[in-house]
Design a protein around this motif. Structure first.
Motif, short mmCIF file in Angstrom:
data_model
loop_
_atom_site.label_atom_id
_atom_site.label_comp_id
_atom_site.label_asym_id
_atom_site.label_seq_id
_atom_site.Cartn_x
_atom_site.Cartn_y
_atom_site.Cartn_z
N ALA A 51 34.21 5.88 57.79
CA ALA A 51 32.94 6.17 58.47
C ALA A 51 31.75 6.12 57.52
O ALA A 51 30.62 5.86 57.94
CB ALA A 51 33.02 7.55 59.14
N ALA A 52 32.00 6.35 56.23
CA ALA A 52 30.91 6.34 55.24
C ALA A 52 30.31 4.95 55.06
O ALA A 52 29.23 4.82 54.47
CB ALA A 52 31.42 6.86 53.90
N GLN A 53 30.98 3.91 55.56
CA GLN A 53 30.41 2.57 55.47
C GLN A 53 29.06 2.48 56.17
O GLN A 53 28.16 1.77 55.71
CB GLN A 53 31.37 1.55 56.10
N PHE A 54 28.91 3.19 57.28
CA PHE A 54 27.68 3.06 58.07
C PHE A 54 26.46 3.65 57.35
O PHE A 54 25.45 2.97 57.22
CB PHE A 54 27.88 3.69 59.45
N PRO A 55 26.51 4.90 56.87
CA PRO A 55 25.35 5.37 56.09
C PRO A 55 25.16 4.59 54.79
O PRO A 55 24.02 4.41 54.34
CB PRO A 55 25.69 6.84 55.80
N ALA A 56 26.25 4.11 54.18
CA ALA A 56 26.11 3.33 52.95
C ALA A 56 25.35 2.03 53.23
O ALA A 56 24.49 1.62 52.44
CB ALA A 56 27.49 3.02 52.37
N GLN A 57 25.65 1.37 54.34
CA GLN A 57 24.92 0.15 54.69
C GLN A 57 23.45 0.47 54.99
O GLN A 57 22.56 -0.30 54.62
CB GLN A 57 25.57 -0.50 55.91
#
Length: 375
Positions: A51-57
């Motif tokens: 799920a951390a991919q989304f804020p990282a992007q």
């Protein structure tokens, strides 16, 4: 993963190698720690990291692109010449070499009967150390300025790992985890090398970036899976370890020959640029782009262009997003292409361009270019 590979294009050898192999090293450390936890905790951590991919992007979109982070005179391709990497024969030979290595990795990871080899704590730690040490060595060598290292040395390293795995399986038939250490490290590092090549072809190739990302995924992972399936279901293979070892060795030799013969041919003869042909409806349908569209990344590296864009932004107080849009627009991108690059809608791109025209008093792409070149 494709998003991060696409974002890294244009950064050169140092950025590409550092990003890919540092990420693999960090991921191995995380996997090692997670493996020490109960199964329920592993699932929770995996969910959180995914799920951390989304804020990282979201954060990445608001920061500088990798090609804006460094200014140096390093070679702009793993193959030294941008023209070489745009050679169809080099693309084909790279794909064949990776496919042959993928076949080897699939057989190694499933040796001797297609089933996974269980790791104990010692072998798991050994695999992690081998992978992390090699990854960090690659990063340190590149950061030291020896960017030519990427051309052939990493490929030699991968082939050596494959040979170590084959030899270990043959030498220690009762301790398969020893060979599995090198086989699993080979898999992780080959994935990294494929991702690195993907960034290079994205940067200097003649097709849409996602073409290379998707093609690389098919070439390596499908051949690896195919080998694993064959090993599990073909009796002459899974019942004859000598034959399996021989086939793996043959695949290693084939991979080496394919890649190095290609390198030698490129060294002896200058690479030929691809013809500049118009994009057909079929190419547009599968999202392939022309050489001119891909030249934008190279143009952004030029100091004069960057200085002109910076002067335009400062003089007319353009926002970050307006600056990004007008930079791509000045290089000849269509509004649809800009929207794809920046992950916004074409309507938003149109509004940003209109605002820039209003703020600057300029009324065409050519006038914007003239302003940039005068700086």
């Amino acid at each position: 993963m494709y998003y991060w590979l696409r974002r890294a294009r244009g950064g050169g050898v140092i950025i590409g190698a550092t990003l890919v192999f540092s990420a693999i090293a960090v991921s191995e450390l995380i996997l090692m720690l997670v493996n020490c936890l109960p199964a329920g905790s592993q699932a929770i951590i995996a969910t959180v990291i995914s799920a951390a991919q989304f804020p990282a992007q979201h954060i990445a979109k608001r920061t500088s692109n990798p090609f804006q982070l460094v200014k140096n005179n390093e070679p702009q391709s793993a193959y030294s010449l941008k023209a070489s990497i745009r050679n169809k024969r080099l693309l084909a030979s790279s794909a064949l070499g990776v496919a042959a290595l993928g076949l080897t990795v699939g057989l190694l990871r499933g040796y001797p009967n297609g089933q996974p080899i269980a790791f104990d704590s010692a072998s798991r730690i050994a695999y992690m150390l081998v992978t992390v040490v090699i990854c960090m060595a690659i990063v340190l060598i590149c950061l030291s300025g020896r960017t030519g290292f990427m051309t052939t040395s990493i490929w030699i390293m991968l082939l050596c790992l494959a040979c170590l795995a084959i030899t270990s399986f043959a030498a220690f038939p009762d301790s398969l985890s020893i060979g599995a250490i090198f086989a699993t490290s080979l898999n992780a590092l080959t994935v990294g090398y494929c991702y690195y090549l993907t960034i290079e072809f994205m940067t200097h190739g003649w097709r849409d970036p996602y073409y290379y990302a998707f093609s690389g995924w098919i070439v390596y992972f499908v051949t690896r899976a195919f080998a694993r399936i064959v090993l599990s279901h073909i009796t002459p293979l899974n019942s004859n370890t000598e034959l399996t070892l021989a086939i793996m060795a043959d695949a290693v030799v084939a991979s080496a020959l394919i890649i190095f013969v290609r390198f030698l041919n490129d060294a002896k003869t200058p690479a030929q640029e691809l013809p500049n042909v118009q994009t057909s409806p079929l190419q547009k349908a599968v999202a392939l782009s022309s050489p001119e569209e891909q030249s934008a990344i190279a143009s952004l590296r030029e100091d004069s262009f960057a200085a002109g864009i910076a002067a335009l932004k400062k003089q007319y107080q353009l926002s970050e997003r307006e600056t990004e849009v007008i930079s791509l627009y000045a290089q000849g991108h269509t509004q649809k292409k800009i929207a794809s690059e920046l992950f916004i809608t074409p309507g938003t791109v149109h509004e940003h361009i209109r605002h820039v025209y209003t703020k600057t008093g300029l009324h065409s792409r050519q006038q914007i270019l003239d302003f940039i070149h005068e700086q």
